[in-house]
Each structure stands twice: as C-alpha cells, then as structure tokens.
Design a protein around this motif. Structure first.
Motif, PDB file in Angstrom:
ATOM      1  N   ALA A 193      -1.185   4.707   9.931  1.00 52.52           N
ATOM      2  CA  ALA A 193       0.071   5.900   9.473  1.00 52.52           C
ATOM      3  C   ALA A 193       0.127   6.407   8.764  1.00 52.52           C
ATOM      4  CB  ALA A 193       0.580   4.649   9.413  1.00 52.52           C
ATOM      5  N   LEU A 194      -0.502   5.935   7.092  1.00 49.14           N
ATOM      6  CA  LEU A 194      -0.350   6.804   5.863  1.00 49.14           C
ATOM      7  C   LEU A 194      -1.434   7.874   6.522  1.00 49.14           C
ATOM      8  CD1 LEU A 194      -1.497   4.311   3.578  1.00 49.14           C
ATOM      9  CD2 LEU A 194       0.518   5.456   3.488  1.00 49.14           C
ATOM     10  N   LEU A 202      -2.638  13.712   7.198  1.00 46.30           N
ATOM     11  CA  LEU A 202      -3.362  15.333   7.758  1.00 46.30           C
ATOM     12  C   LEU A 202      -2.472  15.770   8.525  1.00 46.30           C
ATOM     13  CD1 LEU A 202      -6.221  12.695   8.207  1.00 46.30           C
ATOM     14  CD2 LEU A 202      -6.395  14.676   6.504  1.00 46.30           C
ATOM     15  N   LYS A 203      -0.959  15.103   8.852  1.00 49.47           N
ATOM     16  CA  LYS A 203       0.135  16.561   9.514  1.00 49.47           C
ATOM     17  C   LYS A 203      -0.178  17.599   9.051  1.00 49.47           C
ATOM     18  CE  LYS A 203       4.522  14.734   9.165  1.00 49.47           C
ATOM     19  NZ  LYS A 203       5.313  13.616   9.546  1.00 49.47           N
ATOM     20  N   PRO A 204      -0.233  17.866   7.564  1.00 47.55           N
ATOM     21  CA  PRO A 204       0.009  18.997   7.615  1.00 47.55           C
ATOM     22  C   PRO A 204      -1.141  20.245   8.113  1.00 47.55           C
ATOM     23  CG  PRO A 204       0.237  17.575   6.122  1.00 47.55           C
ATOM     24  CD  PRO A 204      -0.375  17.428   6.973  1.00 47.55           C
ATOM     25  N   TYR A 212       0.345   7.156  -1.776  1.00 46.89           N
ATOM     26  CA  TYR A 212      -0.306   7.591  -0.510  1.00 46.89           C
ATOM     27  C   TYR A 212      -1.029   7.292  -0.017  1.00 46.89           C
ATOM     28  CZ  TYR A 212       4.873   7.539   0.814  1.00 46.89           C
ATOM     29  OH  TYR A 212       6.108   6.881   1.515  1.00 46.89           O
ATOM     30  N   ALA A 213      -1.807   7.946  -0.803  1.00 48.33           N
ATOM     31  CA  ALA A 213      -3.612   8.438  -0.962  1.00 48.33           C
ATOM     32  C   ALA A 213      -3.905   7.472  -1.227  1.00 48.33           C
ATOM     33  CB  ALA A 213      -4.028   9.906  -1.402  1.00 48.33           C
ATOM     34  N   ARG A 214      -3.637   6.997  -2.338  1.00 45.03           N
ATOM     35  CA  ARG A 214      -4.425   5.804  -3.218  1.00 45.03           C
ATOM     36  C   ARG A 214      -4.108   4.617  -2.461  1.00 45.03           C
ATOM     37  NH1 ARG A 214      -6.557   8.130  -7.776  1.00 45.03           N
ATOM     38  NH2 ARG A 214      -4.784   9.532  -8.667  1.00 45.03           N
ATOM     39  N   LEU A 215      -3.240   4.283  -1.505  1.00 42.27           N
ATOM     40  CA  LEU A 215      -3.572   3.220  -0.819  1.00 42.27           C
ATOM     41  C   LEU A 215      -3.617   3.673   0.032  1.00 42.27           C
ATOM     42  CD1 LEU A 215      -1.223   0.699   0.020  1.00 42.27           C
ATOM     43  CD2 LEU A 215       0.720   2.156   0.493  1.00 42.27           C
TER      44      LEU A 215
END
Lengths: 242, 249
Positions: free
Chosen positions: B78-79, B84-86, B13-16
């Motif tokens: 969205a990614l 960053l939600k945590p 996800y991070a790379r995407l």
C-alpha cells in the motif's frame, strides 16, 4: 519529460486489456481442455496416473500455461477497473475485488494441480503407501483442483456480471458486449451452483451450454483488442463523473 | 506551514515502507533458512517428522515469522502504491494487484506448513494410518507448501517488475534501484517457472536467480529507510501527472 508522464491513452489500455484477455482465454482453454481434459480419465485413477507420468512435460506445460492465464487475468482486472471507473467507481471497484479474489483462489488452488507429480514420483518416502493408494491420492488431488477451479469461477462470474453492467451503462463500449457478458456470467454461475448442489444433474449439462461464456468473453476480448474504446466518449464520461 | 508537515509525512511513509520491507525480509528469510532448512531433511520423511516434533516451538515460531512477513508486506504494498502513484497511477495499481494476489496465495498455502503438526500429533483417529504413512503425508504437506510459495513468487516477481519500472521512471528515487528490482522480479518468475517445468534445473539455478531478488529488495528497503524519497521532485512529478490527467479530460 511531460509526455513520458502522460497517462497512457484509454485506447492503448483497452488494447492491452484485450490482448491479455485473449491470452487468458486461449491459455485457459489449452490447459483445461487440451491438457487436463486429455490426460485425466474420470473415475479411473490408474489410467490417469499413467497418462500423467507418460506425458509429464505436457502436464507441466499445462500447469505453466494455466498460471500465465491467471496472472494475465490480474492484469485484465486492474486495467478494466481503470477503464470502467468513469461509469461507476463503486461498482468498478466491487467488480475488481471479485476478479482479484477469484484469481487468488485460482492460483492458490493450482497446488492441487501439481501435487499429483509429487505423489506419483519415485521418492523413497512414498514407499509407505501402496501404488494404488498413491494413484487414488493423486486422483483426489485433481478432484480438489477441479472443485477449487469451480469455486474461483463463481467469483469470476460475479466479476463478469459487474463488468457487463458497467459496459452496458458506458457510452464508450457497445451495449451488446455488456449483455453478452452478463449472459456469460449467468451461465458460469448457474452451471457452478448446479455443480455444487446437484452434481448428478450437472453431469447432464452438455458442454455446448458453456458456449455463451466463450462468446461473451471472446467478443469483449476481441473488441477491446481490435477497436479499443471510443476515446472521446470515454473522456466525456470521465468529465461527467467529476 | 502545511508543506513542512507534508514533507515530513511523505518522508515518514517512505521510511516506514523501508522499515516494514526490512522486517518482512528478516522474518521471511530467517523462517526459511533458520527454521525450514533446519527442520526439513530432503527426501527423508522420518527425520523430518522427528525434527518437527522435537523442535515444535521453533517450528511454530517459523510459522509466526512467515505470517509477519506476509501481513507486513501488505503494508509495504500500500505504501509503495502511494509513493509511486505520481509516476503512473495505472501501473502502480497493477503492481499492487499482483502483490495482493501473491499474498493471498502464499498465506493460504501456509496451511500446509501447519498441517504436519496435526498429522504427526497423537490424535487417536490418526491410528487409521501406519506411522510411516502419516510421516509421508506430513512430508508431502511440505512439498505442497513449496509449490504454493513458488506460485506466489510468480505474482511477487511481476509485482517487483512493475515496481522496478516505476522507480526507473521516477525522478525521486535512483534509477539503479528500479533496474535492480526489475531484474530481481524477472529472476523470481524465472525461478518459479523452472521449478514448474524442470525441477532438476531449478535446483541448480536457485542461488543465481534467488539472490538478485533478495539484493534488489534489500537495497530498495535500505534506501527508503535511510534516504527516503526526494520530496520536492516527488511533488513535482505528482503535479505534472495531475496536470496531464486534467489535460486529457
């Protein structure tokens, strides 16, 4: 470390939402009544053009302040979503969608607020038009701005309707705020549908008919800022929802 | 067993997010500097109109690149929200809301990018206007597009400011990336506001306030693409946040 990660308390969130909401109201009224209301003369493109050019800094300030109001509303929408989620996640999300869509319409529509300055400026290419044509185009642009503004308000009205319902059903905010907000929403919606369907009739609606909207939004903003929410009951409702 | 798979999916996800962000930057910057700047002659409606008509395919390509920029940035939004939600659920939601609003504004304002092609086309009804008048209208359309993107940049700037704050508070991404993003975001807002309040000042200020934003976005995008996030720290911060949320209720 852990305290840093600790989610902000509901009271703090409520106060921030209240402060932002107050900014929305004050900035919005300043731009709509004290800037546009003072400079735009309905039906008179020439006077309007002269007013705008004579008070260009004020006209630009009105635009800048109005954009602050829209940006603050995005913040209000997101924070109120979080605060009211414990009542009903689905309805809170639905309300937030209307708030966000309304803000995007409002912000995009502000192009029409600034374009009169491009039309009334002294750029050479504008020589293709007569001065009265440019003044008429500038006035049309402001008419479009007013239309877009009213389209956005339909979405804001629906947002407020959902907020009113959620507050009414909540245990942590006074029910009366929900009722006042629902009345405010119905005022906005009625006024704007009359405006779209029968503009001649809308012109007869006295300005004080919009007072309930100010009362509803104003009392919610002030309550959130001064009192916040009942944190204990908020947590209870979060627990009950889970 | 799940942990390795989870690790991989989080990292991908991070790379995407990094890859999508780089694509939006490449598309947006090339549309702006290779197409718009090449076609629009400042203050000259006639040359601009001729340029648009003679390089219509390039001009349309610029529009396509812009749409790629806007739509892909929704994916980045969205990614980043998920990543960053945590750190803070509320602030990452706020950041996402500003990006959504900005995207809606800039995408709808891009109608003014295409409008000159209709105005300068050969539809018979346009004969109601003189050639210099349609050229002036087409040029005006570009002015309106520029106003629209400046409005949108206020929202993107606030989005970037929140993203920067969240990264600085995170344990799984370098703090400096957060500070760069926050400064870049403030610069974007500043840039737009000087355009609104005093266009002559804005023209002089532009490179100084525009570059930090680009630098911030590029460094964040590259970091996410190449390094990703520190997965075990991400997990730790997520677990802490959940514990606190439970403790709160």
């Amino acid at each position: 470390m852990t305290s840093e990660n600790h989610a902000a308390s509901p009271i703090l969130k409520a106060r921030i939402a209240g402060a932002l909401y107050l900014i929305v109201i004050v900035a919005g009224i300043f731009a709509e009544i004290f800037v546009r209301g003072a400079l735009i003369v309905s039906g008179d493109a020439t006077t309007t053009a002269n007013n705008i050019l004579a008070s260009e800094p004020l006209f630009r300030l009105g635009f800048a302040v109005d954009l602050v109001s829209v940006a603050a509303y995005v913040g209000v929408t997101a924070i109120l979503y979080e605060l009211l989620k414990p009542v009903s996640r689905t309805l809170a999300l639905l309300g937030a969608f209307f708030g966000l869509a309304g803000s995007a319409i409002m912000a995009g529509n502000m192009i029409n607020h600034l374009s009169p300055l491009s039309l009334l400026g002294d750029a050479g290419y504008l020589g293709a038009f007569e001065p009265d044509q440019l003044q008429a185009l500038a006035r049309v642009s402001l008419r479009l701005h007013s239309l877009g503004y009213n389209i956005a308000i339909v979405f804001f009205g629906l947002h407020l309707l959902f907020l009113g319902w959620l507050i009414f059903r909540s245990s942590f905010l006074p029910r009366i705020l929900g009722v006042l907000l629902a009345i405010a929403a119905l005022c906005f919606l009625t006024n704007n549908f009359v405006l779209f369907l029968a503009p001649a009739l809308a012109a007869k609606i006295p300005p004080y008919a919009m007072l309930p909207s100010l009362i509803g939004e104003g009392s919610l903003a002030l309550w959130l800022l001064m009192v916040g929410v009942n944190a204990e009951k908020w947590r209870e409702q979060v627990g009950a929802g889970e | 067993m799940t942990t390795t798979a989870d690790h991989q999916s989080l990292q991908s996800y991070a790379r995407l997010a990094g890859a999508l962000s780089l694509i939006t930057m490449a598309a947006g910057i090339s549309a702006e500097f290779l197409v718009v700047d090449a076609v629009i002659a400042p203050g000259d409606a006639v040359t601009t109109a001729n340029n648009i008509l003679t390089s219509e395919p390039l001009y349309r390509l610029g529009f396509a690149a812009k749409l790629i920029d806007y739509t892909f940035y929704l994916g980045v939004t969205a990614l980043l929200y998920g990543l960053l939600k945590p750190v803070s659920k509320s602030l990452s939601l706020l950041a996402a809301a500003f990006s959504l609003a900005g995207t809606a504004v800039v995408a709808s304002a891009s109608l003014y990018y295409l409008a000159p092609l209709f105005l300068l086309g050969d539809a018979p009804y346009l004969a109601a206007f003189g050639p210099d008048q349609v050229q002036a209208l087409a040029f005006l359309s570009h002015k309106l597009r520029a106003i629209g993107s400046n409005i949108a940049m206020v929202f993107f700037g606030i989005h970037l400011l929140f993203i920067g704050w969240l990264i600085a508070k995170s344990t799984f991404l370098p703090r400096i990336l957060g500070m760069l993003s926050a400064v870049g975001g403030i610069c974007f807002v500043l840039n737009s506001y000087t355009h609104f309040l005093s266009p002559p000042v804005a023209a002089q200020l532009f490179p100084y306030v525009f570059l930090p934003g680009v630098l911030a976005q590029a460094s964040l995008a590259l970091w996410l693409l190449v390094m990703g996030v520190n997965v075990s720290r991400w997990r730790e911060q997520g677990a802490n946040a959940e514990r606190n949320e439970l403790a709160e209720t």
